[in-house]
Design a protein around this motif. Structure first.
Motif, PDB file in Angstrom:
ATOM      1  N   HIS A   1       0.832  -1.065   0.046  1.00  0.00           N
ATOM      2  CA  HIS A   1       0.144   0.062   0.008  1.00  0.00           C
ATOM      3  C   HIS A   1       0.711   1.252  -0.051  1.00  0.00           C
ATOM      4  CE1 HIS A   1      -3.341   2.648   0.896  1.00  0.00           C
ATOM      5  NE2 HIS A   1      -2.557   3.161   1.958  1.00  0.00           N
TER       6      HIS A   1
ATOM      7  N   GLN B   1       0.183   3.473  -3.279  1.00  0.00           N
ATOM      8  CA  GLN B   1      -0.530   4.563  -3.070  1.00  0.00           C
ATOM      9  C   GLN B   1       0.067   5.655  -2.561  1.00  0.00           C
ATOM     10  OE1 GLN B   1      -3.876   3.974  -3.953  1.00  0.00           O
ATOM     11  NE2 GLN B   1      -3.344   2.016  -4.438  1.00  0.00           N
ATOM     12  N   ARG B   2       0.977   5.704  -1.420  1.00  0.00           N
ATOM     13  CA  ARG B   2       1.572   6.802  -1.044  1.00  0.00           C
ATOM     14  C   ARG B   2       2.761   7.063  -2.005  1.00  0.00           C
ATOM     15  NH1 ARG B   2       0.968   5.660   5.327  1.00  0.00           N
ATOM     16  NH2 ARG B   2      -1.480   5.738   5.456  1.00  0.00           N
TER      17      ARG B   2
END
Length: 135
Positions: A85, A89-90
């Motif tokens: 993630h 995502q980041r």
């Protein structure tokens, strides 16, 4: 030129045990096997059972020392999902992820992972999203 390390073979451990049972010295056993006396001495200490050397215990101890640690990033684990993630995502780097996990979970060693481990995890996936996202 430096010598290459060679691990003792099971038959060599058996020869050590037989030599000790026959009353041979450590240096004599080392000469017979073509090994350093310190190698033989360390093997005897590692495979000692009470007062004698046991070749089977020496082999088991060698195997135990060779075992690798627990893999931290396995498919489906919460740590793997958190790392994935953070990358996708980041858009965090492995260094940022490793540092953040240490800050978020200072007492829980299960959540501590090095950036090298994260890089190995990324490059283990052939042509996956993680590699593309990192590049």
């Amino acid at each position: 030129m430096a010598r290459k390390y060679r691990q003792l073979m099971p038959d060599q451990r058996n020869q050590i045990q037989r030599g000790l049972n026959q009353g041979m010295s450590i240096r004599g056993i080392a000469r017979q096997l073509g090994r350093s006396p310190s190698t033989i001495s360390r093997e005897i200490q590692r495979g000692r059972v009470e007062e004698t050397y046991d070749a089977v215990c020496g082999r088991e101890e060698a195997q135990r020392r060779r075992r690798k640690g627990v893999r931290k990033l396995t498919e489906g684990s919460p740590l793997t999902l958190a790392v994935t993630h953070a990358i996708l995502q980041r858009k965090w780097s492995p260094e940022q992820i490793a540092g953040r996990l240490r800050m978020d979970y200072p007492e829980d060693k299960q959540w501590h992972v090095s950036h090298e481990t994260i890089y190995q995890f990324i490059y283990a996936h052939p042509a996956g999203e993680l590699r593309k996202a990192l590049i």
